[in-house]
Write a protein that holds these residues in place. Structure first.
Motif, PDB file in Angstrom:
ATOM      1  N   ALA A 104       0.828  -1.204   0.000  1.00  0.00           N
ATOM      2  CA  ALA A 104       0.000   0.000   0.000  1.00  0.00           C
ATOM      3  C   ALA A 104       0.865   1.258   0.000  1.00  0.00           C
ATOM      4  O   ALA A 104       0.587   2.229  -0.716  1.00  0.00           O
ATOM      5  CB  ALA A 104      -0.927  -0.004   1.212  1.00  0.00           C
ATOM      6  N   ILE A 105       1.934   1.243   0.793  1.00  0.00           N
ATOM      7  CA  ILE A 105       2.832   2.405   0.841  1.00  0.00           C
ATOM      8  C   ILE A 105       3.509   2.604  -0.501  1.00  0.00           C
ATOM      9  O   ILE A 105       3.598   3.730  -1.014  1.00  0.00           O
ATOM     10  CB  ILE A 105       3.853   2.234   1.986  1.00  0.00           C
ATOM     11  CG1 ILE A 105       3.123   2.290   3.341  1.00  0.00           C
ATOM     12  CG2 ILE A 105       4.936   3.304   1.911  1.00  0.00           C
ATOM     13  CD1 ILE A 105       3.976   1.909   4.531  1.00  0.00           C
ATOM     14  N   SER A 106       3.990   1.516  -1.114  1.00  0.00           N
ATOM     15  CA  SER A 106       4.612   1.621  -2.437  1.00  0.00           C
ATOM     16  C   SER A 106       3.633   2.155  -3.465  1.00  0.00           C
ATOM     17  O   SER A 106       3.988   2.974  -4.319  1.00  0.00           O
ATOM     18  CB  SER A 106       5.140   0.251  -2.882  1.00  0.00           C
ATOM     19  OG  SER A 106       6.173  -0.191  -2.044  1.00  0.00           O
ATOM     20  N   HIS A 107       2.391   1.697  -3.376  1.00  0.00           N
ATOM     21  CA  HIS A 107       1.358   2.160  -4.299  1.00  0.00           C
ATOM     22  C   HIS A 107       1.138   3.662  -4.152  1.00  0.00           C
ATOM     23  O   HIS A 107       1.035   4.393  -5.144  1.00  0.00           O
ATOM     24  CB  HIS A 107       0.063   1.401  -4.031  1.00  0.00           C
ATOM     25  CG  HIS A 107      -1.128   1.944  -4.749  1.00  0.00           C
ATOM     26  ND1 HIS A 107      -1.344   1.759  -6.103  1.00  0.00           N
ATOM     27  CD2 HIS A 107      -2.173   2.695  -4.302  1.00  0.00           C
ATOM     28  CE1 HIS A 107      -2.461   2.364  -6.454  1.00  0.00           C
ATOM     29  NE2 HIS A 107      -2.987   2.934  -5.388  1.00  0.00           N
ATOM     30  N   ILE A 144       9.451   4.728   7.414  1.00  0.00           N
ATOM     31  CA  ILE A 144       9.281   5.160   6.026  1.00  0.00           C
ATOM     32  C   ILE A 144      10.635   5.477   5.404  1.00  0.00           C
ATOM     33  O   ILE A 144      10.909   5.117   4.252  1.00  0.00           O
ATOM     34  CB  ILE A 144       8.349   6.384   5.955  1.00  0.00           C
ATOM     35  CG1 ILE A 144       6.975   6.034   6.551  1.00  0.00           C
ATOM     36  CG2 ILE A 144       8.205   6.883   4.523  1.00  0.00           C
ATOM     37  CD1 ILE A 144       6.254   4.904   5.875  1.00  0.00           C
ATOM     38  N   ALA A 145      11.516   6.132   6.164  1.00  0.00           N
ATOM     39  CA  ALA A 145      12.848   6.463   5.658  1.00  0.00           C
ATOM     40  C   ALA A 145      13.618   5.205   5.288  1.00  0.00           C
ATOM     41  O   ALA A 145      14.241   5.120   4.218  1.00  0.00           O
ATOM     42  CB  ALA A 145      13.619   7.274   6.698  1.00  0.00           C
ATOM     43  N   GLY A 156      -2.508  -2.561  -4.108  1.00  0.00           N
ATOM     44  CA  GLY A 156      -2.722  -1.202  -3.648  1.00  0.00           C
ATOM     45  C   GLY A 156      -3.391  -1.201  -2.287  1.00  0.00           C
ATOM     46  O   GLY A 156      -3.209  -2.098  -1.470  1.00  0.00           O
ATOM     47  N   LEU A 157      -4.185  -0.182  -2.043  1.00  0.00           N
ATOM     48  CA  LEU A 157      -4.881  -0.079  -0.777  1.00  0.00           C
ATOM     49  C   LEU A 157      -6.053  -1.054  -0.720  1.00  0.00           C
ATOM     50  O   LEU A 157      -6.755  -1.259  -1.705  1.00  0.00           O
ATOM     51  CB  LEU A 157      -5.405   1.349  -0.595  1.00  0.00           C
ATOM     52  CG  LEU A 157      -4.365   2.404  -0.248  1.00  0.00           C
ATOM     53  CD1 LEU A 157      -4.953   3.779  -0.435  1.00  0.00           C
ATOM     54  CD2 LEU A 157      -3.883   2.221   1.177  1.00  0.00           C
ATOM     55  N   ASN A 158      -6.253  -1.628   0.450  1.00  0.00           N
ATOM     56  CA  ASN A 158      -7.395  -2.502   0.659  1.00  0.00           C
ATOM     57  C   ASN A 158      -8.560  -1.641   1.156  1.00  0.00           C
ATOM     58  O   ASN A 158      -8.872  -1.615   2.344  1.00  0.00           O
ATOM     59  CB  ASN A 158      -7.048  -3.586   1.677  1.00  0.00           C
ATOM     60  CG  ASN A 158      -8.135  -4.628   1.786  1.00  0.00           C
ATOM     61  OD1 ASN A 158      -8.851  -4.881   0.829  1.00  0.00           O
ATOM     62  ND2 ASN A 158      -8.260  -5.234   2.958  1.00  0.00           N
ATOM     63  N   VAL A 159      -9.168  -0.899   0.241  1.00  0.00           N
ATOM     64  CA  VAL A 159     -10.238   0.031   0.592  1.00  0.00           C
ATOM     65  C   VAL A 159     -11.445  -0.229  -0.297  1.00  0.00           C
ATOM     66  O   VAL A 159     -11.324  -0.263  -1.523  1.00  0.00           O
ATOM     67  CB  VAL A 159      -9.780   1.502   0.428  1.00  0.00           C
ATOM     68  CG1 VAL A 159     -10.941   2.451   0.650  1.00  0.00           C
ATOM     69  CG2 VAL A 159      -8.642   1.814   1.400  1.00  0.00           C
TER      70      VAL A 159
END
Length: 436
Positions: A69-72, A109-110, A237-240
């Motif tokens: 999700a973060i990569s997306h 994140i860094a 991606g996001l699971n939304v």
């Protein structure tokens, strides 16, 4: 190929947002394309980022989101020249128990993205000790790389010289030093910065911050310290899941706390969003199949909300046949009454029995993991939802059927269970993602 940097600090209130906005606008003035992100659950800063860059900013959160999700989300920076991720709190500050891919710390994140960190250091009341703090942050976690520091609120040239010498002895680059400059302070209120859309002069304020930072910071050196970065393809991606096909979204100064990535995910899944303003006494779109009231500052507008009969009656009529969901402030407005900071009780919409009060402020802050006991728009019973709660209200009554079993980041069960009655549901937490 973009150049990636993380802007962080030893603590909150040091000047991360101001520096991020100033760097973004200064590089934009030089003709560079700048993309910003916000590490952590702050839903106010992305609007400031968008004002500075002209590009939408979103949150990335290692406690609530997996790496895919973060990569997306960060892949939107692929066409930028510079990508800045603004941190939350201090560099390593997160929760004690690991979440989906980390503790929620900026350092996660860094390390995950391989971007070096520019630290904002406020050496007020100290000199050489500032270098010890910076060196400690540099060496605390091997996977996190320090690019250098920007000093903020230095008291005098002599003060600056003392701190610079100590940092040089520690082998830490100093990109610049900012003297105190009240004119670029961003106004605040009890949940953080006053929102970007509420500040008519925000463009001028960011321009002044950019001019000031460009005068005192070596922008070229900061840019050279960034890591060359090419987004990695995200497997998912996001699971939304959108709460409905046509979503009526409350949107004004009282209802504005919604994560940008959630709205984008809803639209990306094909949902249509129509906005309405409860403060302007507007009712939700009658053709919508779900209504969503995000958080915000209803306590500052409680009298007006109580007096707006068209909004209240329209929402009640909508809820007779279709789902209505409220988050935090939106949840409070779905309740029976809200008592403001002066102790005045205001009648709300009455779709739920919740009663809240700001007369005796009590801070509720932290990540939340909710297992739904009943369905809510877009999510089935037993779904595990990750979110974040931040408000100062006290619950006077929460009599309806609990919506979920809610735990904090340590695993402790908390009393803010949310509520369900008829077609109305509400939670105190702001939804970030659903566990896969």
């Amino acid at each position: 190929m973009a150049a990636g940097l993380v802007i962080s600090a030893p603590a909150s209130g040091v000047g991360k947002t101001t520096l991020t906005l100033a760097l973004a606008r200064a590089w934009r003035h030089r003709g560079l394309n700048v993309q910003c992100f916000k590490s952590g659950p702050d839903y106010i800063d992305p609007a400031f980022h968008a004002a500075a860059t002209g590009r939408a900013s979103v949150n990335v959160d290692s406690w609530a989101m997996d790496r895919g999700a973060i990569s997306h989300l960060v892949s939107r920076g692929a066409d930028a020249d510079v990508v800045l991720a603004e941190g939350s709190m201090g560099l390593f500050d997160g929760v004690a128990a690991r979440g989906v891919s980390g503790t929620g710390a900026t350092a996660d994140i860094a390390e995950m993205l391989g971007w070096p960190v520019v630290l904002v250091i406020d050496p007020s009341g100290q000199a050489q000790t500032a270098a010890a703090i910076a060196a400690g942050l540099r060496d605390y976690r091997p996977g996190v790389r320090l690019a250098g520091v920007v000093l903020n609120r230095v008291a005098s040239p002599r003060h600056e010289d003392l701190v610079r010498r100590a940092l040089s002895d520690a082998g830490i680059a100093v990109f610049g030093a900012l003297p105190r400059h009240a004119e670029i302070s961003l106004p605040k209120r009890h949940l953080g910065l006053v929102q970007a859309e509420e500040q008519a002069e925000i463009g001028k304020l960011i321009d002044e911050a950019a001019r000031f930072v460009a005068e005192h910071v070596d922008l070229d050196a900061v840019l050279r310290s960034a890591a060359s970065w090419t987004p990695q393809p995200a497997a998912n991606g996001l699971n939304v899941t959108p709460p409905g096909q046509r979503i009526a979204l409350a949107r004004d100064a009282a209802f504005s706390f919604v994560y940008p990535h959630m709205l984008e995910a809803w639209r990306g899944a094909g949902a249509e969003i129509s906005t309405f303003s409860p403060l302007s006494d507007e009712a939700p779109d009658a053709s919508a199949d779900v209504c969503w009231l995000p958080g915000g500052y209803p306590e500052l507008h409680a009298g007006k909300i109580a007096a707006n009969t068209r909004f209240r009656s329209g929402l009640r009529a909508f809820a007779e046949t279709r789902p209505v969901h409220g988050e935090c402030g939106g949840y409070m407005v779905l309740g029976t009454a809200l008592t403001d900071a002066d102790g005045v009780r205001h009648e709300m919409t009455g779709l739920l029995g919740l009663e809240t009060s700001f007369a005796k402020r009590r801070m509720h802050l932290g990540y939340r993991l909710a297992t739904l006991a009943a369905p809510m728009p877009g999510h089935r019973p037993s779904a595990r939802l990750r979110g974040h709660e931040f408000h100062y209200s006290t619950i006077l009554a929460q009599p309806d059927t609990p919506l979920a079993v809610v735990h904090d980041a340590t695993g402790a069960v908390i009393a803010e269970t949310g509520s369900q009655r008829g077609h109305a549901t509400g939670t105190f937490f702001h939804l970030i993602a659903e566990d896969r």
